[in-house]
Design an enzyme around this catalytic site. Structure first.
Site, mmCIF file in Angstrom:
data_model
loop_
_atom_site.group_PDB
_atom_site.id
_atom_site.type_symbol
_atom_site.label_atom_id
_atom_site.label_comp_id
_atom_site.label_asym_id
_atom_site.label_seq_id
_atom_site.Cartn_x
_atom_site.Cartn_y
_atom_site.Cartn_z
ATOM 1 N N ASN A 219 0.851 -1.204 0.000
ATOM 2 C CA ASN A 219 0.000 0.000 0.000
ATOM 3 C C ASN A 219 0.878 1.241 0.000
ATOM 4 O O ASN A 219 2.102 1.135 -0.013
ATOM 5 C CB ASN A 219 -0.953 -0.028 1.206
ATOM 6 N N LYS A 298 7.567 -17.365 -11.206
ATOM 7 C CA LYS A 298 6.876 -16.166 -11.703
ATOM 8 C C LYS A 298 5.603 -16.581 -12.454
ATOM 9 O O LYS A 298 5.655 -17.456 -13.316
ATOM 10 C CB LYS A 298 7.812 -15.393 -12.639
ATOM 11 N N PHE A 334 -4.142 4.051 14.464
ATOM 12 C CA PHE A 334 -4.454 5.028 13.424
ATOM 13 C C PHE A 334 -5.647 4.543 12.618
ATOM 14 O O PHE A 334 -5.888 3.341 12.528
ATOM 15 C CB PHE A 334 -3.255 5.198 12.477
ATOM 16 N N LYS A 348 -13.230 1.507 15.277
ATOM 17 C CA LYS A 348 -11.931 0.821 15.411
ATOM 18 C C LYS A 348 -11.360 1.003 16.820
ATOM 19 O O LYS A 348 -10.726 0.100 17.368
ATOM 20 C CB LYS A 348 -10.943 1.368 14.366
HETATM 21 N N1 CTP Z 1 -4.201 -2.706 11.738
HETATM 22 C C1 CTP Z 1 -3.539 -3.823 12.225
HETATM 23 N N2 CTP Z 1 -3.595 -5.014 11.554
HETATM 24 C C2 CTP Z 1 -4.292 -5.110 10.415
HETATM 25 C C3 CTP Z 1 -4.970 -3.981 9.896
HETATM 26 C C4 CTP Z 1 -4.902 -2.797 10.587
HETATM 27 O O1 CTP Z 1 -2.890 -3.709 13.259
HETATM 28 N N3 CTP Z 1 -4.327 -6.270 9.770
HETATM 29 C C5 CTP Z 1 -4.122 -1.457 12.508
HETATM 30 C C6 CTP Z 1 -3.483 -0.302 11.780
HETATM 31 O O2 CTP Z 1 -2.105 -0.262 12.029
HETATM 32 C C7 CTP Z 1 -4.171 0.898 12.409
HETATM 33 C C8 CTP Z 1 -5.559 0.385 12.742
HETATM 34 O O3 CTP Z 1 -5.436 -1.048 12.806
HETATM 35 O O4 CTP Z 1 -3.551 1.312 13.612
HETATM 36 C C9 CTP Z 1 -6.612 0.727 11.730
HETATM 37 O O5 CTP Z 1 -6.159 0.332 10.443
HETATM 38 P P1 CTP Z 1 -7.069 0.560 9.151
HETATM 39 O O6 CTP Z 1 -6.344 0.055 7.950
HETATM 40 O O7 CTP Z 1 -7.536 1.991 9.141
HETATM 41 O O8 CTP Z 1 -8.340 -0.299 9.485
HETATM 42 P P2 CTP Z 1 -8.717 -1.797 9.316
HETATM 43 O O9 CTP Z 1 -8.918 -2.384 10.668
HETATM 44 O O10 CTP Z 1 -7.752 -2.514 8.408
HETATM 45 O O11 CTP Z 1 -10.126 -1.671 8.629
HETATM 46 P P3 CTP Z 1 -10.508 -1.215 7.122
HETATM 47 O O12 CTP Z 1 -9.315 -1.565 6.260
HETATM 48 O O13 CTP Z 1 -11.718 -2.010 6.826
HETATM 49 O O14 CTP Z 1 -10.778 0.266 7.191
#
Ligand code: CTP
Length: 415
Positions: A219, A298, A334, A348
């Site tokens: 990402n 690959k 975050f 969250k």
């Molecule tokens: N996070 C995590 N492990 C994951 C996904 C997210 O620890 N597999 C943590 C991120 O580091 C961040 C928080 O959860 O502190 C929120 O991450 P975010 O990507 O905004 O949310 P998700 O829980 O992944 O939900 P969505 O992608 O559906 O918004």
């Protein structure tokens, strides 16, 4: 405005600034900086490069500072003898003003070949640079890259102002106003040390989930926000462990660095270190899914056919840590959102058992990925505060201020 003298208690030994002066037409302004710092009760020692001495005599700085001026490691007169290591140790702040492209380049590359460059390399004090040079030299990608390298190591940069330069050019490169430089120096000298000895774990950057030996899912996270928090926590005295995904940033000096690649790696590392922490800040952007199977070879293109990639869910690192979190730990996450920011972030916060969530709309101009600024809302279970657009360094400071308040609310003492 300069931080007032009363901030220093009368029985404290004087703070010491080692002022490095490099060769440029702005050298004479360093005399004024020295005087402004002295007026604030700061003891100033000066180190000059040989080229700086061509603009202003060391005698001027010696007279103003009341101390011998260090010029060259080997050629100084015996009466001016100042051991460079002793000077490096004496500094509470090492300020180089004006800083030429040359000293910036040397510091970025670790070159130590004269009195100033060896002394600044030996110091453990915070370092501040106030560059001044011709616009072309300032704009040169080498200079900019060197400054970025130094900034990522925690060196404070007082960017030059725009104006009419001695060389006749107009543009960026003019030494910032001396009062501003002295003010910034005072801010660093009296920076908060409110995390002295507190153990802080910060996670930063993206994960990479392999698809085959040459491809991966990732990402747009640059790691800048997490690195800014790690740097700020370290400056405030914390013992920092930085879990980092693949990013192109250098880690701040003095921070324990633990690299990770996949979300599972991050989970393993986080579980290993979490227990020992007082504060955990999960700023990393882990991939929510990984390839169900990683191809050993690959994957070849099949002309005319759609490609189907089967993904399986990754563990939620924050939720796992949240379940294990102790009452004496503060846990911050975050939420990077594109819509319904506060509602999603609130969800969250509860689901992952966080004490605070830093929510941001990554589509807002000046916020989100790979920029140096951010607009965030700090949300706890019972309060919410939206901060204006500010640098990621300033956001990091505000996050840590909020964490310190949470620790005070929980009545947690420094170790
Ligand atoms: N996070 C995590 N492990 C994951 C996904 C997210 O620890 N597999 C943590 C991120 O580091 C961040 C928080 O959860 O502190 C929120 O991450 P975010 O990507 O905004 O949310 P998700 O829980 O992944 O939900 P969505 O992608 O559906 O918004």
């Amino acid at each position: 405005m300069i931080v007032p003298l009363k901030l220093m208690s009368s029985n404290t030994t004087k703070m010491c600034v080692v002022l490095g002066v490099t060769g440029g037409i702005a050298v004479y302004k360093a005399c004024e900086i020295l005087r402004l710092l002295q007026k604030q009760g700061i003891d100033v020692y000066v180190v000059m490069t040989k080229n700086a001495c061509k603009f202003v005599s060391p005698l001027t700085f010696e007279t103003l500072s009341g101390h011998p001026v260090a010029v060259d490691t080997f050629e100084r007169p015996a009466t001016w003898e100042v051991e460079h290591i002793a000077l490096a140790k004496r500094a509470d702040l090492f300020l180089i003003a004006p800083a030429t492209a040359n000293i910036i380049g040397k510091m970025a590359c670790g070159i130590a070949d004269d009195m100033l460059s060896t002394t600044v390399m030996a110091t453990r004090a915070p370092i501040m640079l106030a560059p001044a040079m011709n616009t072309g030299m300032w704009d040169n990608p080498a200079t900019q890259q060197n400054l970025q390298t130094l900034a990522s190591r925690g060196v404070h940069i007082v960017s030059p102002a725009n104006g009419y330069l001695a060389c006749g050019d107009t543009g960026a490169g003019k030494l910032e106003d001396v009062a501003v430089i002295a003010q910034r120096a005072m801010e660093v000298l009296f920076a908060k040390r409110d995390l002295e000895g507190v153990r802080v774990m910060v996670t930063a950057g993206p994960t990479r989930e392999a698809i085959d030996p040459v491809r991966y899912i990732s990402n747009r996270s640059s790691g800048k926000m997490g690195y800014a928090i790690a740097r700020a926590a370290q400056m405030r005295g914390a013992d920092v462990t930085l879990l980092t995904g693949p990013v192109s940033l250098s880690a701040p000096q003095g921070v324990r660095v633990v690299p990770f690649t996949t979300t599972q790696d991050l989970l393993d590392a986080a579980l290993e270190y979490a227990d020992a922490q007082d504060i955990i800040i999960q700023a990393a952007a882990p991939a929510d899914y990984r390839a169900k199977e990683i191809a050993g070879q690959k994957i070849k293109k099949k002309d005319g056919e759609d490609m189907v990639l089967r993904l399986v869910e990754n563990p939620d690192v924050a939720a796992t840590i949240g379940k294990k979190k102790r009452e004496d730990q503060v846990f911050v996450g975050f939420a990077a959102e594109t819509n319904d920011v506060t509602a999603h972030a609130q969800g969250k916060l509860m689901k992952k058992n966080l004490d605070m969530i830093v929510a941001n709309d990554v589509t807002a101009p000046g916020a989100g990925f790979d920029v140096n600024t951010n607009i965030v809302t700090l949300m706890t279970r019972d309060a919410m505060r939206t901060l204006p657009l500010m640098s990621k360094d300033d956001v990091a400071g505000c996050i840590l201020d909020a964490v310190v308040s949470l620790r005070n609310e929980k009545n947690l003492k420094h170790p």
